[in-house]
Design an enzyme around this catalytic site. Structure first.
Site, PDB file in Angstrom:
ATOM      1  N   HIS A   1      -9.396   1.185   5.411  1.00 48.79           N
ATOM      2  CA  HIS A   1      -8.049   1.322   5.991  1.00 48.79           C
ATOM      3  C   HIS A   1      -8.130   2.260   7.194  1.00 48.79           C
ATOM      4  CE1 HIS A   1      -3.885   2.430   6.569  1.00 48.79           C
ATOM      5  NE2 HIS A   1      -3.562   1.333   5.918  1.00 48.79           N
TER       6      HIS A   1
ATOM      7  N   GLY B   1       3.081   2.119  10.811  1.00 53.88           N
ATOM      8  CA  GLY B   1       4.031   3.220  10.664  1.00 53.88           C
ATOM      9  C   GLY B   1       4.822   3.544  11.910  1.00 53.88           C
TER      10      GLY B   1
ATOM     11  N   ASN C   1       0.873  -1.182   0.000  1.00 51.18           N
ATOM     12  CA  ASN C   1       0.000   0.000   0.000  1.00 51.18           C
ATOM     13  C   ASN C   1       0.906   1.226   0.000  1.00 51.18           C
ATOM     14  OD1 ASN C   1      -1.774   2.066   0.505  1.00 51.18           O
ATOM     15  ND2 ASN C   1      -2.322   1.393   2.580  1.00 51.18           N
TER      16      ASN C   1
ATOM     17  N   LYS D   1       0.123   4.283  -0.192  1.00 54.65           N
ATOM     18  CA  LYS D   1      -0.481   5.479   0.438  1.00 54.65           C
ATOM     19  C   LYS D   1      -0.246   6.692  -0.465  1.00 54.65           C
ATOM     20  CE  LYS D   1      -0.003   3.118   4.823  1.00 54.65           C
ATOM     21  NZ  LYS D   1       0.175   3.168   6.269  1.00 54.65           N
TER      22      LYS D   1
ATOM     23  N   GLU E   1      -4.882  -4.982  10.718  1.00 57.26           N
ATOM     24  CA  GLU E   1      -3.839  -3.969  10.878  1.00 57.26           C
ATOM     25  C   GLU E   1      -4.062  -3.215  12.192  1.00 57.26           C
ATOM     26  OE1 GLU E   1      -1.982  -2.693   6.915  1.00 57.26           O
ATOM     27  OE2 GLU E   1      -3.855  -1.596   7.063  1.00 57.26           O
TER      28      GLU E   1
ATOM     29  N   SER F   1       3.976  -2.311  10.253  1.00 56.43           N
ATOM     30  CA  SER F   1       5.436  -2.391  10.442  1.00 56.43           C
ATOM     31  C   SER F   1       6.034  -3.728  10.007  1.00 56.43           C
ATOM     32  CB  SER F   1       5.804  -2.058  11.900  1.00 56.43           C
ATOM     33  OG  SER F   1       5.449  -0.710  12.200  1.00 56.43           O
TER      34      SER F   1
ATOM     35  N   GLU G   1      -6.399   4.595   8.225  1.00 57.76           N
ATOM     36  CA  GLU G   1      -6.198   6.030   7.959  1.00 57.76           C
ATOM     37  C   GLU G   1      -7.454   6.652   7.379  1.00 57.76           C
ATOM     38  OE1 GLU G   1      -2.586   5.431   5.748  1.00 57.76           O
ATOM     39  OE2 GLU G   1      -1.640   4.784   7.606  1.00 57.76           O
TER      40      GLU G   1
END
Ligand code: 13P
Length: 257
Positions: free
Chosen positions: A97, A174, A12, A14, A168, A213, A99
């Site tokens: 997702h 991240g 991904n 992003k 996730e 990660s 985010e």
């Protein structure tokens, strides 16, 4: 991984990379995937989907969109429909997702709408679920995951609808602080058991990816977990050498394992 399910290694990207980067990253993925035992997919930013479709077309690397809208068309400035992604050559789309949930206000109902739209357009949704650190620390991980899974499963119309799920944990995205394989095993087990409650056959074949990660050093540990069927990778997927190594990773020979 399990003998019944081919792992999927997905990148991904992003909101990262130039057009030239996208081309180079996709070319590297195609080269790595050629005779790999894992499936591979990339999720570029929308403007580069056409470019990347040209690179990965006919290869073992599938294309995916990072999100879509639940409506087919209309006055939804900056949104992208599932049909548009399909027409651009996508096979997959990420739904929910973290985010999108945290930064763009997508709640379970909205995410479910995108998942339903994806299915109607002929895409395979990748339903993303995961708990925040606070939810984990207050003992709510399982209930959050099952709530998010249930919202997505409610959109499934029948056994032939394709589905991938990505676990996730928000706190692992991240941060360089991946979940342990044992934590992933527990969460993936809950998710697969929930799928089994509505469709036992689907539970046996649904791929559940771990994300958060993941890197070339730790991917082998995740692939050793029977209920982990691949990885959804952010930061490390932006480095073609690392992503190539992860596409080729196996439980036994994973780099650094
Ligand atoms: P990182 O691999 O950068 O933690 O991102 C994971 C992710 O959000 C993939 O969708």
């Amino acid at each position: 991984m399990s003998a019944n399910r081919i792992p999927l290694i997905a990148g991904n990207w992003k909101m990262n990379g130039s057009r030239a980067d996208a081309r180079a990253w996709a070319e590297a993925a195609v080269a790595a995937a050629g005779d790999a035992s894992n499936d591979a997919a990339v999720f570029p930013p929308y403007p580069w989907l056409g470019e990347v479709a040209g690179v990965v077309g006919g290869s073992r690397v599938a294309l995916g969109g990072q999100a879509c809208h639940g409506e087919v068309s209309g006055a939804y400035t900056a949104a992208v429909s599932a049909g548009m992604l399909m027409e651009t050559g996508c096979r997959y789309v990420l739904c929910g997702h973290s985010e999108r949930r945290a930064l763009f206000g997508e709640d379970d109902a909205f995410v479910a709408g995108t998942l339903g739209a994806a299915l109607r357009a002929g895409l395979e949704p990748v339903l993303c679920v995961g708990e925040t650190l606070e939810e984990r620390e207050t003992g709510n991980t399982q209930s959050v995951l099952l709530r998010q899974v249930d919202a997505g499963l409610a959109e499934i119309r029948g056994p032939d609808d394709p589905l991938t799920i990505a676990y996730e944990p928000v706190w692992a995205i991240g941060t360089g602080k991946a979940a342990s394989p044992a934590e992933a095993a527990e969460a993936h087990g809950w998710i697969r058991a929930r799928v089994a409650e509505t469709d036992a056959e689907r539970a046996g074949r649904v791929r559940i990816l771990y994300g958060g990660s993941v890197n070339p050093e730790n991917i082998g540990g995740f692939l050793e977990v029977p209920d982990v069927d691949g990885a959804l990778i952010g930061g490390a997927a932006l480095d073609p050498a690392k992503f190539s190594a992860m596409i080729r990773a196996t439980p036994a020979t994973a780099p650094g394992a």
